[in-house]
Design a protein around this motif. Structure first.
Motif, mmCIF file in Angstrom:
data_model
loop_
_atom_site.group_PDB
_atom_site.id
_atom_site.type_symbol
_atom_site.label_atom_id
_atom_site.label_comp_id
_atom_site.label_asym_id
_atom_site.label_seq_id
_atom_site.Cartn_x
_atom_site.Cartn_y
_atom_site.Cartn_z
ATOM 1 N N ILE A 48 -6.649 3.883 -0.432
ATOM 2 C CA ILE A 48 -7.005 3.992 0.735
ATOM 3 C C ILE A 48 -7.278 6.281 1.049
ATOM 4 C CG2 ILE A 48 -7.462 3.741 3.593
ATOM 5 C CD1 ILE A 48 -6.092 1.271 3.143
ATOM 6 N N VAL A 49 -6.732 6.724 1.766
ATOM 7 C CA VAL A 49 -6.277 7.861 1.609
ATOM 8 C C VAL A 49 -5.012 8.299 0.457
ATOM 9 C CG1 VAL A 49 -6.800 8.075 3.691
ATOM 10 C CG2 VAL A 49 -4.272 7.415 3.530
ATOM 11 N N PRO A 50 -5.819 8.095 -0.604
ATOM 12 C CA PRO A 50 -4.684 8.760 -1.735
ATOM 13 C C PRO A 50 -4.025 10.342 -1.739
ATOM 14 C CG PRO A 50 -6.464 8.913 -2.630
ATOM 15 C CD PRO A 50 -6.692 8.085 -1.548
ATOM 16 N N GLU A 51 -4.923 10.865 -1.178
ATOM 17 C CA GLU A 51 -4.332 12.543 -0.838
ATOM 18 C C GLU A 51 -2.631 12.725 0.316
ATOM 19 O OE1 GLU A 51 -7.546 11.625 2.471
ATOM 20 O OE2 GLU A 51 -6.596 11.649 0.438
ATOM 21 N N VAL A 52 -2.809 11.245 1.397
ATOM 22 C CA VAL A 52 -1.000 11.714 1.902
ATOM 23 C C VAL A 52 -0.686 10.667 1.823
ATOM 24 C CG1 VAL A 52 -2.183 13.304 3.933
ATOM 25 C CG2 VAL A 52 -2.454 10.282 3.892
ATOM 26 N N ALA A 53 -0.656 9.332 0.641
ATOM 27 C CA ALA A 53 -0.511 8.339 0.320
ATOM 28 C C ALA A 53 1.610 8.104 0.667
ATOM 29 C CB ALA A 53 -0.832 7.626 -1.027
ATOM 30 N N ILE A 54 2.181 9.536 -0.288
ATOM 31 C CA ILE A 54 3.113 9.115 -0.671
ATOM 32 C C ILE A 54 4.047 9.698 0.654
ATOM 33 C CG2 ILE A 54 5.251 10.138 -2.138
ATOM 34 C CD1 ILE A 54 3.624 10.312 -4.226
ATOM 35 N N VAL A 55 3.622 10.597 1.185
ATOM 36 C CA VAL A 55 3.448 11.267 2.606
ATOM 37 C C VAL A 55 4.432 10.310 3.715
ATOM 38 C CG1 VAL A 55 4.135 12.519 5.015
ATOM 39 C CG2 VAL A 55 4.019 13.447 2.202
ATOM 40 N N MET A 56 2.944 9.185 3.498
ATOM 41 C CA MET A 56 3.241 8.888 4.821
ATOM 42 C C MET A 56 3.867 7.401 4.343
ATOM 43 S SD MET A 56 1.136 10.086 7.140
ATOM 44 C CE MET A 56 1.229 8.695 8.199
ATOM 45 N N SER A 57 3.824 7.444 3.559
ATOM 46 C CA SER A 57 4.617 5.538 2.666
ATOM 47 C C SER A 57 5.875 5.324 3.427
ATOM 48 C CB SER A 57 4.766 5.650 1.280
ATOM 49 O OG SER A 57 2.509 5.032 1.531
ATOM 50 N N LEU A 58 6.358 7.070 2.779
ATOM 51 C CA LEU A 58 8.035 7.613 3.906
ATOM 52 C C LEU A 58 7.846 6.838 4.899
ATOM 53 C CD1 LEU A 58 8.482 9.958 0.162
ATOM 54 C CD2 LEU A 58 9.547 8.274 0.930
ATOM 55 N N ILE A 59 7.070 7.610 5.234
ATOM 56 C CA ILE A 59 6.768 7.650 6.850
ATOM 57 C C ILE A 59 7.457 6.349 7.642
ATOM 58 C CG2 ILE A 59 6.290 7.894 9.565
ATOM 59 C CD1 ILE A 59 5.838 10.915 8.051
ATOM 60 N N ILE A 60 6.103 5.712 7.714
ATOM 61 C CA ILE A 60 6.490 4.109 7.624
ATOM 62 C C ILE A 60 7.659 3.348 7.270
ATOM 63 C CG2 ILE A 60 4.674 2.450 7.222
ATOM 64 C CD1 ILE A 60 2.434 3.616 6.680
ATOM 65 N N TRP A 61 8.013 3.632 5.970
ATOM 66 C CA TRP A 61 8.892 2.601 5.353
ATOM 67 C C TRP A 61 10.159 3.498 6.318
ATOM 68 C CZ3 TRP A 61 12.700 5.219 1.366
ATOM 69 C CH2 TRP A 61 13.543 4.113 1.192
ATOM 70 N N ILE A 62 10.657 4.464 6.444
ATOM 71 C CA ILE A 62 11.965 5.034 7.002
ATOM 72 C C ILE A 62 11.471 3.994 9.074
ATOM 73 C CG2 ILE A 62 12.445 6.674 8.276
ATOM 74 C CD1 ILE A 62 12.159 8.458 6.130
ATOM 75 N N VAL A 63 9.912 4.404 9.570
ATOM 76 C CA VAL A 63 10.346 3.475 11.631
ATOM 77 C C VAL A 63 10.264 2.090 10.178
ATOM 78 C CG1 VAL A 63 8.598 3.049 12.372
ATOM 79 C CG2 VAL A 63 8.674 5.225 11.240
ATOM 80 N N ASP A 64 10.043 1.562 9.617
ATOM 81 C CA ASP A 64 9.861 -0.215 9.406
ATOM 82 C C ASP A 64 11.147 -0.753 9.884
ATOM 83 O OD1 ASP A 64 7.453 -2.205 8.529
ATOM 84 O OD2 ASP A 64 9.355 -2.470 7.291
#
Length: 352
Positions: free
Chosen positions: A235-251
């Motif tokens: 969907i948004v490859p330019e911020v995929a890694i950072v947002m995945s880490l943030i979502i992983w922590i919040v999850d």
């Protein structure tokens, strides 16, 4: 009920109540120490393996495991924090553009609404228009306040406080790792032989369940992270890694989960006119929510033997009593109570 309790059980009950009252005031300021103790317990099997595998004394094994842990945390933390700060600064710089995009979309909605309300009473149309204009103004003002660099700077000003807490955590972690055997021996020296055996059984059961709880949460979070990373790369490859880490922590936060990030993000993209991206983000949020709701009960039940209902009740009561830490401590207290019953330390055999 209470007349069946012995003097020793009364003492244990009073000590438990005093511990809960003291914990209510002490726990909020002891978070780094508590996390350090839990981490030390989690790393203790690695220390024992290092001692057995390479014939090392405990101090050397603890030093090696501690350094490896610090290096791993440092590498992951440096990468995540650097990327997160970069994204936050870019978000603050582009905030006026985002606000204008939202305003333009809302103005277009207002113009379209005017074309549909030509035959309606003027009082009703004026009232709706005023409310929509107030919404536009309030949205712009809120976004402007939240995304100002001054707010980010205020957060950055607290970084030294966080660093001190992190330093205390690391020192306490190293000391706990060194002192765990002595602390266990000292604790058991205060018990009779019979009580010591019960406490050992309770500790073994509690350790198994707690590590099962952590393992279950970690396994579920890994599944969430992998699915989220793949989805965001599409969907948004330019911020995929950072947002995945943030979502992983919040999850890791129960009940809230990844929806707290993906929901507003999808809503913003829809309002900004990026219907395809917004719809894909919303679909990804639904997928992650479905995975957690279907996989988590099975994994948790297999590893800790605690029903989803008991887990939910414990988390909610813990949240209401001591805040966010209650999400974690609530289920752990239930597990500790069940372990004490199994060990025979607590006996509640009564009928009404």
């Amino acid at each position: 009920m209470f007349r069946y309790l012995s003097k020793r059980q009364w003492i244990l009950l009073l000590l438990g109540i005093l511990g809960i009252v003291a914990g209510y005031f002490i726990l909020p300021v002891s978070v780094p120490l508590i996390i350090a103790l839990i981490t030390a317990l989690f790393l203790n099997p690695a220390v024992r393996l290092m001692q057995f595998k390479f014939r090392l004394n405990r101090k050397m094994a603890v030093t090696i495991v501690f350094l490896l842990f610090v290096i791993l945390i440092g590498l992951l933390g440096t990468y995540a924090v650097t990327r997160a700060i970069t994204q936050l600064v870019e978000l603050a710089d582009n905030a006026p553009t985002y606000i204008n995009q939202i305003n333009n979309v809302l103005i277009n909605w207002q113009n379209n609404m005017n074309s549909f309300t030509q035959n309606m009473p003027s009082e009703f149309v004026d009232k709706v228009s005023d409310e929509l204009q107030n919404t536009i103004d309030n949205t712009a003002q809120t976004l402007s306040q939240r995304l100002q660099l001054s707010n980010i700077a205020a957060f950055a000003a607290k970084v030294p406080e966080y660093l001190i807490s992190f330093l205390v955590y690391l020192i306490a972690l190293f000391l706990f790792m060194l002192e765990l055997p002595r602390l266990k021996d000292k604790m058991h020296s205060n018990f009779t032989e019979s009580t010591s055996e019960k406490v050992k059984f309770m500790n073994a059961r509690l350790s198994y369940v707690v590590f099962g709880f952590l393992k279950a949460q970690f396994l579920v979070s890994i599944i969430i992270f992998i699915v989220c990373l793949i989805g965001l790369f599409l969907i948004v490859p330019e911020v995929a890694i950072v947002m995945s880490l943030i979502i992983w922590i919040v999850d890791f936060i129960p009940i809230i989960g990844s929806i707290v990030i993906l929901g507003p993000w999808a809503l913003y993209m829809l309002i900004a006119g990026e219907l395809a991206v917004g719809g894909q983000l919303a679909f990804l949020a639904i997928i992650l929510l479905a995975i957690r709701r279907t996989v988590e009960p099975k994994v948790m039940g297999r590893h800790i033997g605690l029903s989803p209902l008991a887990t939910l009740i414990a988390m909610y009561i813990g949240l209401q009593l001591i805040g966010l830490m209650g999400f974690i401590l609530g289920p752990l207290l239930v597990i500790a109570f069940n372990s004490a019953k199994e060990a025979g330390i607590i006996r509640l055999n009564f009928k009404l």
